[in-house]
Design an enzyme around this catalytic site. Structure first.
Site, PDB file in Angstrom:
ATOM      1  N   LYS A   1     -27.911  19.508 -65.890  1.00 45.11           N
ATOM      2  CA  LYS A   1     -27.120  19.318 -64.855  1.00 45.11           C
ATOM      3  C   LYS A   1     -25.548  20.465 -64.987  1.00 45.11           C
ATOM      4  O   LYS A   1     -24.834  20.374 -64.818  1.00 45.11           O
ATOM      5  CB  LYS A   1     -25.846  18.917 -63.797  1.00 45.11           C
ATOM      6  CG  LYS A   1     -27.433  17.503 -62.818  1.00 45.11           C
ATOM      7  CD  LYS A   1     -26.496  16.282 -62.527  1.00 45.11           C
ATOM      8  CE  LYS A   1     -27.455  15.795 -61.760  1.00 45.11           C
ATOM      9  NZ  LYS A   1     -26.775  14.180 -61.657  1.00 45.11           N
TER      10      LYS A   1
ATOM     11  N   TYR B   1     -25.091  24.931 -66.477  1.00 44.96           N
ATOM     12  CA  TYR B   1     -25.472  25.980 -67.083  1.00 44.96           C
ATOM     13  C   TYR B   1     -24.350  27.236 -68.710  1.00 44.96           C
ATOM     14  O   TYR B   1     -24.744  26.154 -69.470  1.00 44.96           O
ATOM     15  CB  TYR B   1     -25.103  26.955 -66.104  1.00 44.96           C
ATOM     16  CG  TYR B   1     -24.975  26.982 -64.410  1.00 44.96           C
ATOM     17  CD1 TYR B   1     -25.704  26.698 -64.309  1.00 44.96           C
ATOM     18  CD2 TYR B   1     -24.001  26.805 -64.200  1.00 44.96           C
ATOM     19  CE1 TYR B   1     -26.194  26.004 -62.335  1.00 44.96           C
ATOM     20  CE2 TYR B   1     -23.770  26.140 -62.805  1.00 44.96           C
ATOM     21  CZ  TYR B   1     -25.132  25.805 -61.753  1.00 44.96           C
ATOM     22  OH  TYR B   1     -25.607  25.342 -60.894  1.00 44.96           O
TER      23      TYR B   1
ATOM     24  N   ILE C   1     -20.234  22.962 -66.350  1.00 45.00           N
ATOM     25  CA  ILE C   1     -20.950  21.822 -66.021  1.00 45.00           C
ATOM     26  C   ILE C   1     -20.873  22.650 -63.955  1.00 45.00           C
ATOM     27  O   ILE C   1     -20.200  23.250 -63.844  1.00 45.00           O
ATOM     28  CB  ILE C   1     -19.836  21.237 -65.560  1.00 45.00           C
ATOM     29  CG1 ILE C   1     -18.375  21.559 -65.337  1.00 45.00           C
ATOM     30  CG2 ILE C   1     -19.413  20.643 -66.822  1.00 45.00           C
ATOM     31  CD1 ILE C   1     -18.058  19.843 -64.500  1.00 45.00           C
ATOM     32  N   CYS C   2     -22.300  22.024 -64.209  1.00 43.33           N
ATOM     33  CA  CYS C   2     -22.501  22.248 -62.651  1.00 43.33           C
ATOM     34  C   CYS C   2     -22.364  21.165 -60.911  1.00 43.33           C
ATOM     35  O   CYS C   2     -22.015  20.884 -61.126  1.00 43.33           O
ATOM     36  CB  CYS C   2     -24.279  22.136 -61.907  1.00 43.33           C
ATOM     37  SG  CYS C   2     -24.808  22.304 -60.304  1.00 43.33           S
ATOM     38  N   LEU C   3     -21.294  22.363 -59.618  1.00 41.48           N
ATOM     39  CA  LEU C   3     -20.234  21.725 -59.409  1.00 41.48           C
ATOM     40  C   LEU C   3     -20.827  22.700 -58.073  1.00 41.48           C
ATOM     41  O   LEU C   3     -19.806  22.370 -57.141  1.00 41.48           O
ATOM     42  CB  LEU C   3     -18.971  22.071 -59.610  1.00 41.48           C
ATOM     43  CG  LEU C   3     -18.269  21.448 -60.708  1.00 41.48           C
ATOM     44  CD1 LEU C   3     -16.429  22.201 -61.234  1.00 41.48           C
ATOM     45  CD2 LEU C   3     -18.278  20.150 -60.859  1.00 41.48           C
TER      46      LEU C   3
END
Length: 163
Positions: free
Chosen positions: A107, A109, A114-116
């Site tokens: 989760k 990149y 952070i992946c949101l």
């Protein structure tokens, strides 16, 4: 929005100036609103004994750095936090980076971003330009850390830090 999200948002000032880093005086007005919202968020956190980050900006307000931490089983895990304000801001949200955690969770990149995408970006899009940096921290980074940090600890990917 669920009840918890609404409660969090209701405690943060909404922003009115629709300007990004290339918008001169309008950007300065936006930055003033950003600081006001961040101060309110920090005060709310301190009042509820939930202090979990520090943050400071370069003079232009385009590069932000600081620390964030998460306490799990009475152990504090602290991370560097950084992000740049994109030129398309506030239409595009900031990409929050925790470089020390890069590669530890799917989760995230490259660069520790952070992946949101699934949860936060649609909420941001519906609330542009009312949401700002405080909202990104409260509704993006805080829930991400609450979900990911305990998982990383339990998986043995994060070890206790020496104090």
């Amino acid at each position: 929005m669920d009840a918890g999200t609404k409660a969090t948002v209701s405690k943060l000032p909404l922003l009115t100036v629709n300007a990004g880093p290339r918008d001169g005086d309008k950007w300065i007005a936006r930055l003033k609103e950003e600081y006001t919202a961040l101060i309110a968020y920090i005060k709310n956190n301190k009042d509820s004994d939930n202090d979990w980050f520090t943050l400071e900006a370069n003079p232009e307000g385009t590069r932000w750095t600081g620390k964030c931490w998460y306490i799990h089983n009475f152990v504090k895990y602290e991370f560097d936090l950084q992000f740049d304000v994109p030129v398309s801001y506030p239409v595009s949200p900031v990409e929050l980076e925790l470089p020390e955690l890069e590669g530890l969770t799917p989760k995230m990149y490259r660069g520790g971003k952070i992946c949101l995408d699934i949860h936060f970006k649609p909420l941001w899009a519906k609330n542009t330009p009312k949401f700002g940096l405080a909202h990104a921290l409260a509704l993006g980074l805080a829930p991400w850390m609450a979900a990911e940090v305990p998982h990383l600890i339990e998986a043995g990917k994060l070890l206790k830090q020496q104090q």
